[in-house]
Each structure stands twice: as structure tokens, then as C-alpha cells.
Design a protein around this motif. Structure first.
Motif, mmCIF file in Angstrom:
data_model
loop_
_atom_site.group_PDB
_atom_site.id
_atom_site.type_symbol
_atom_site.label_atom_id
_atom_site.label_comp_id
_atom_site.label_asym_id
_atom_site.label_seq_id
_atom_site.Cartn_x
_atom_site.Cartn_y
_atom_site.Cartn_z
ATOM 1 N N PHE A 107 0.915 -1.307 -0.018
ATOM 2 C CA PHE A 107 0.066 -0.226 0.181
ATOM 3 C C PHE A 107 0.870 1.215 0.015
ATOM 4 N N ALA A 108 1.845 1.306 0.854
ATOM 5 C CA ALA A 108 2.699 2.295 0.835
ATOM 6 C C ALA A 108 3.452 2.548 -0.308
ATOM 7 N N ALA A 109 3.804 1.591 -1.288
ATOM 8 C CA ALA A 109 4.528 1.576 -2.503
ATOM 9 C C ALA A 109 3.545 2.316 -3.678
ATOM 10 N N HIS A 110 2.155 1.690 -3.623
ATOM 11 C CA HIS A 110 1.305 1.899 -4.644
ATOM 12 C C HIS A 110 -0.108 2.623 -4.422
ATOM 13 N N VAL A 115 -5.078 -1.010 -3.877
ATOM 14 C CA VAL A 115 -6.691 -1.353 -3.687
ATOM 15 C C VAL A 115 -7.181 -2.076 -4.994
ATOM 16 N N PHE A 116 -6.871 -1.582 -6.029
ATOM 17 C CA PHE A 116 -7.390 -2.192 -7.342
ATOM 18 C C PHE A 116 -6.613 -3.487 -7.524
ATOM 19 N N PHE A 117 -5.368 -3.728 -7.405
ATOM 20 C CA PHE A 117 -4.497 -4.869 -7.899
ATOM 21 C C PHE A 117 -4.688 -6.002 -6.720
ATOM 22 N N GLY A 118 -4.741 -5.463 -5.485
ATOM 23 C CA GLY A 118 -4.901 -6.305 -4.287
ATOM 24 C C GLY A 118 -6.221 -7.204 -4.425
ATOM 25 N N ARG A 119 -6.999 -6.889 -5.218
ATOM 26 C CA ARG A 119 -8.464 -7.560 -5.258
ATOM 27 C C ARG A 119 -8.015 -8.895 -5.901
#
Length: 199
Positions: A107-110, A115-119
Motif C-alpha cells: 500500500f505504501a508503494a502503490h 486497492v485495485f490490484f490487491g483484489r
């Protein structure tokens, strides 16, 4: 229709209860920690496969899967925003602090893109919204990223099951290819951000 499918259908609920079950699966898989215990993506792919063979309507499945995924994200975000400190000390997350830390780094990096890709990455799916809430990400920004990713996830997983559903082996093959496609998109995004920051 194969005999095993006909027999399997008798164990599943019908109508609204069936769609509620699929939505609940998608919802629970998006919850922090609890999502690790539930193979929601596989079950939603399987629901798409079943829809091809007459169990449920694919458009309704897409709708309830996307809605459930979005609802789970929102709850995880709210839990992070309100109770991150106490929850990180609880037994629920005590054995999963490694995943929380990885989610925090991602999260800190992106930022919002995480939130989008973590899905689309099972282990961190429920943790990214939780971390976003704890980090104070703006609700409107979180909602936008989460809604788009939930809609795509709701289209993709039941859709893969439906489109490749001539055989379960086909479904497994195409699910793997879809995951590789998402990984490639994430890699390209990371490279693009890195190159942009070097200028």
C-alpha cells in the motif's frame, strides 16, 4: 448435462437464496483475515461454470459477486479506519501480522492502485482495504478504486467459469491464465511508476 452435475444441483439452494449465497461468499472473501479461510474466487469461478450448465443466470451472478466483493472491501476498510490498533493485537490477526506488513508495504508503494490490484491476489485481498482504512486513505478515493476492482472481479471470475466451462479442466486452465494477465498488468504498472519517478 453430466450426471454428477445433476446430482450436485440438488444440494444447492434455488432462486434468491442461491444468489445470496454467492454474494455472501464474495463478501466474506474480502474480509480481513476471514477471507483467507474461504476459497471465494474458486467458488465464484465454479458458480460461473454451473451457470453455463443451467444453475443460475450469469448476469445475476456477476452482479451479486461484484456487490459482495465491494461490500467486503468497505467493511474491511471501516474496520481498519476504526479498530486497526486493537485488531492488530487480537488473536484474529496475531498469526497473520506478516501478511499485514506485506500489505502495508504494498500500500505504501502503490497507494490507491494497491486497492485495485490487491483484489486479484488472494493472500492480501482482505488486508489491503484494512490497511487503507488504517492509513487514513480518503473514503472517496478508496471507494472508487474498490468499486472498479470489485466490478472487474465480479465479471472475471464467474465469467471465466462460464466462458471456459465446457469442462472443469478448461476452467482451471483459464483461471491460471487470467491470474498471469493480472500479474503482468501489475508488473507493467510498477515499471511505469519506477521509470516516471526516475525522471
Amino acid at each position: 448435462m453430466e450426471a454428477w452435475l445433476q446430482n450436485f444441483f440438488t444440494y444447492l439452494p434455488d432462486g434468491a437464496l442461491y444468489y445470496l449465497l454467492i454474494g455472501l461468499i464474495a463478501f466474506c472473501e474480502s474480509l480481513v483475515a476471514i477471507g483467507l479461510l474461504l476459497p471465494g474466487s474458486t467458488l465464484c469461478v465454479f458458480a460461473g461454470f454451473l451457470a453455463l450448465h443451467g444453475k443460475g443466470d450469469i448476469l445475476a451472478l456477476v452482479g451479486v459477486a461484484a456487490t459482495g466483493a465491494f461490500g467486503g472491501d468497505l467493511l474491511s476498510y471501516l474496520l481498519g479506519a476504526r479498530f486497526a490498533g486493537p485488531m492488530l493485537k487480537s488473536r484474529l490477526l496475531a498469526n497473520r501480522l506478516g501478511l499485514v506488513r506485506k500489505s502495508e508495504i504494498f500500500f505504501a508503494a502503490h497507494g490507491g492502485k494497491s486497492v485495485f490490484f490487491g483484489r486479484f491476489f488472494g493472500p492480501v485481498r482482505g488486508f489491503i482495504p484494512f490497511v487503507a482504512g488504517g492509513a487514513g486513505m480518503r473514503p472517496a478515493l478508496f471507494t472508487g478504486y474498490s468499486m472498479v476492482s470489485a466490478i472487474l472481479w465480479g465479471l472475471a471470475y464467474p465469467g471465466v467459469g462460464y466462458l471456459a466451462g465446457i469442462s472443469w479442466q478448461n476452467v482451471q486452465l483459464w483461471t491460471g491464465r487470467f491470474s498471469l494477465l493480472i500479474l503482468a498488468a501489475l508488473s507493467l504498472t510498477v515499471v511505469w511508476i519506477w521509470l516516471r519517478n526516475r525522471k
